[in-house]
Design an enzyme around this catalytic site. Sequence first.
Site, short mmCIF file in Angstrom:
data_model
loop_
_atom_site.label_atom_id
_atom_site.label_comp_id
_atom_site.label_asym_id
_atom_site.label_seq_id
_atom_site.Cartn_x
_atom_site.Cartn_y
_atom_site.Cartn_z
N LYS A 107 -5.44 -10.87 -6.65
CA LYS A 107 -6.53 -10.98 -5.68
C LYS A 107 -7.72 -10.11 -6.08
O LYS A 107 -7.51 -9.00 -6.58
CB LYS A 107 -5.99 -10.50 -4.32
CG LYS A 107 -6.82 -10.89 -3.13
CD LYS A 107 -6.17 -10.40 -1.85
CE LYS A 107 -6.24 -8.90 -1.73
NZ LYS A 107 -5.86 -8.36 -0.44
N LYS A 158 -11.19 -4.31 -3.84
CA LYS A 158 -12.01 -3.13 -4.13
C LYS A 158 -11.20 -2.06 -4.84
O LYS A 158 -11.75 -1.14 -5.42
CB LYS A 158 -12.71 -2.60 -2.88
CG LYS A 158 -11.91 -2.57 -1.61
CD LYS A 158 -12.84 -2.37 -0.41
CE LYS A 158 -12.37 -3.14 0.80
NZ LYS A 158 -13.34 -3.32 1.84
N LYS A 163 0.81 -1.22 0.00
CA LYS A 163 0.00 0.00 0.00
C LYS A 163 0.84 1.26 0.00
O LYS A 163 0.46 2.26 -0.60
CB LYS A 163 -0.94 0.02 1.22
CG LYS A 163 -2.14 -0.88 1.05
CD LYS A 163 -3.25 -0.39 1.96
CE LYS A 163 -4.55 -1.11 1.69
NZ LYS A 163 -5.61 -0.72 2.61
P1 TYM Z 1 -10.41 -5.92 4.37
O1 TYM Z 1 -11.40 -4.85 4.61
O2 TYM Z 1 -9.39 -5.71 3.32
O3 TYM Z 1 -11.14 -7.29 4.05
C1 TYM Z 1 -12.15 -7.78 4.91
C2 TYM Z 1 -12.11 -9.29 4.96
O4 TYM Z 1 -12.28 -9.82 3.63
C3 TYM Z 1 -11.21 -10.71 3.34
N1 TYM Z 1 -10.88 -10.59 1.92
C4 TYM Z 1 -10.82 -11.63 1.09
N2 TYM Z 1 -11.01 -12.95 1.30
C5 TYM Z 1 -10.89 -13.77 0.23
N3 TYM Z 1 -10.57 -13.31 -1.02
C6 TYM Z 1 -10.36 -11.99 -1.27
N4 TYM Z 1 -10.08 -11.57 -2.49
C7 TYM Z 1 -10.48 -11.09 -0.17
N5 TYM Z 1 -10.36 -9.75 -0.06
C8 TYM Z 1 -10.60 -9.46 1.24
C9 TYM Z 1 -10.05 -10.24 4.22
O5 TYM Z 1 -9.11 -11.27 4.43
C10 TYM Z 1 -10.77 -9.84 5.47
O6 TYM Z 1 -11.02 -10.96 6.29
N6 TYM Z 1 -7.19 -5.42 8.13
C11 TYM Z 1 -8.49 -5.93 7.77
C12 TYM Z 1 -9.61 -5.35 8.59
C13 TYM Z 1 -9.45 -5.47 10.06
C14 TYM Z 1 -9.58 -6.66 10.83
C15 TYM Z 1 -9.38 -6.27 12.18
C16 TYM Z 1 -9.83 -7.98 10.49
C17 TYM Z 1 -9.20 -4.46 10.94
N7 TYM Z 1 -9.15 -4.94 12.20
C18 TYM Z 1 -9.42 -7.21 13.20
C19 TYM Z 1 -9.87 -8.92 11.54
C20 TYM Z 1 -9.67 -8.53 12.86
C21 TYM Z 1 -8.75 -5.60 6.31
O7 TYM Z 1 -8.20 -4.69 5.77
O8 TYM Z 1 -9.70 -6.33 5.74
#
Ligand code: TYM
Length: 342
Positions: free
Chosen positions: A201, A204, A118
């Site tokens: 992957k 968004k 990022k």
């Molecule tokens: P984020 O917002 O990028 O994604 C949310 C969740 O979706 C999953 N994910 C995917 N799973 C499978 N294939 C994909 N292409 C894909 N894209 C996204 C992510 O693995 C995630 O589970 N850092 C985290 C948010 C966060 C969080 C937390 C998660 C903040 N605090 C505490 C767990 C516990 C994030 O950016 O997810």
Amino acid sequence: MTETSFTPRVFSGIQPSGNLHLGNYLGAVKRFVDWQAKDVETVYCMVDLHAITVWQNPADLTKSTRELCAGFIASGIDPEQSILINQSQVPEHAQLAWIFNCVARMGWMQRMTQWKDKAGKNTQNASLGLFAYPALMAADILVYHATHVPVGEDQKQHLELTRDIAAKFNNDYGVDFFPMTEPVIEGAATRVMSLRDGTKKMSKSDPSDASRINMTDDADAIAKKIRKAKTDPEALPSEAEGLKERPEARNLIEIFAALNEQSVDQVLADVGGKQFSEFKPMMAELAVEKLAPIGMEMSRLMNHQDEIDKILTRGAERARAITAPILKQTYEIVGMVPPVSL
Ligand code: TYM
């Protein structure tokens, strides 16, 4: 510390930055619904403080946060059964994150692949928040003493760091206070790939909308994106071994399996030998059946924003009954002069 000495509690979060997509749904939200059905407390969070580590237009952030809440509910999260919150409404997340900023080491943060991806080459221009992102994530989890965190594959490294932070805190202060949280990376689609390129992957931030299925897409858009998904000229194999070196085929089969609650082997036993021209209409039908109702329910809920806001206020109250005492104890361990008014 034994990993069983803490009462099981599930926490996970999603960033309200742009559209909720099929990767989020299959990798995360669908799993959240599974956990909700078990006999365990579940806390699910819209992580708006994480979202602003990169610029967010304020009006878009408000809308995306409410839309994500609608997405959780439309997917089957029941705000009575689970605690549904927006991160900034539970201030203990940010308060514990500061303590963890003082526990985590710069070197640990620098090794995070998400930081490298990022921030890109121009790290000097990235926000301090983006660098400290994983310490806030650790605080999200540990301020609940959460024991299990369902996520997609891409969050694994952050969860390992969460354990490192918990272990260093416990060690530095000679306590047994924070649990060693278990990452739960389960199901047939823990890493959903782009529909346009099976080596990237689904995300968004991909500029091509055709690369992902958004949870707000209607039936026509879903079917069209699947029809146009990149494939190869071969027929589908009958065994998972045959998906090696075929990233697009593998991705579609994994998505199909996850949507249909089957294993990859079960799907291949049924569709092995078929051409994509035959498989894609089956897949479009399945995806429309499973996903279009969620999108419709999301837009219905978005017409009742006051209800969404009430759910989040109530969620924050319930959450703070857990987080305030844990933060208070943390402050005591660290040596802040009591009474800390929280
Ligand atoms: P984020 O917002 O990028 O994604 C949310 C969740 O979706 C999953 N994910 C995917 N799973 C499978 N294939 C994909 N292409 C894909 N894209 C996204 C992510 O693995 C995630 O589970 N850092 C985290 C948010 C966060 C969080 C937390 C998660 C903040 N605090 C505490 C767990 C516990 C994030 O950016 O997810």
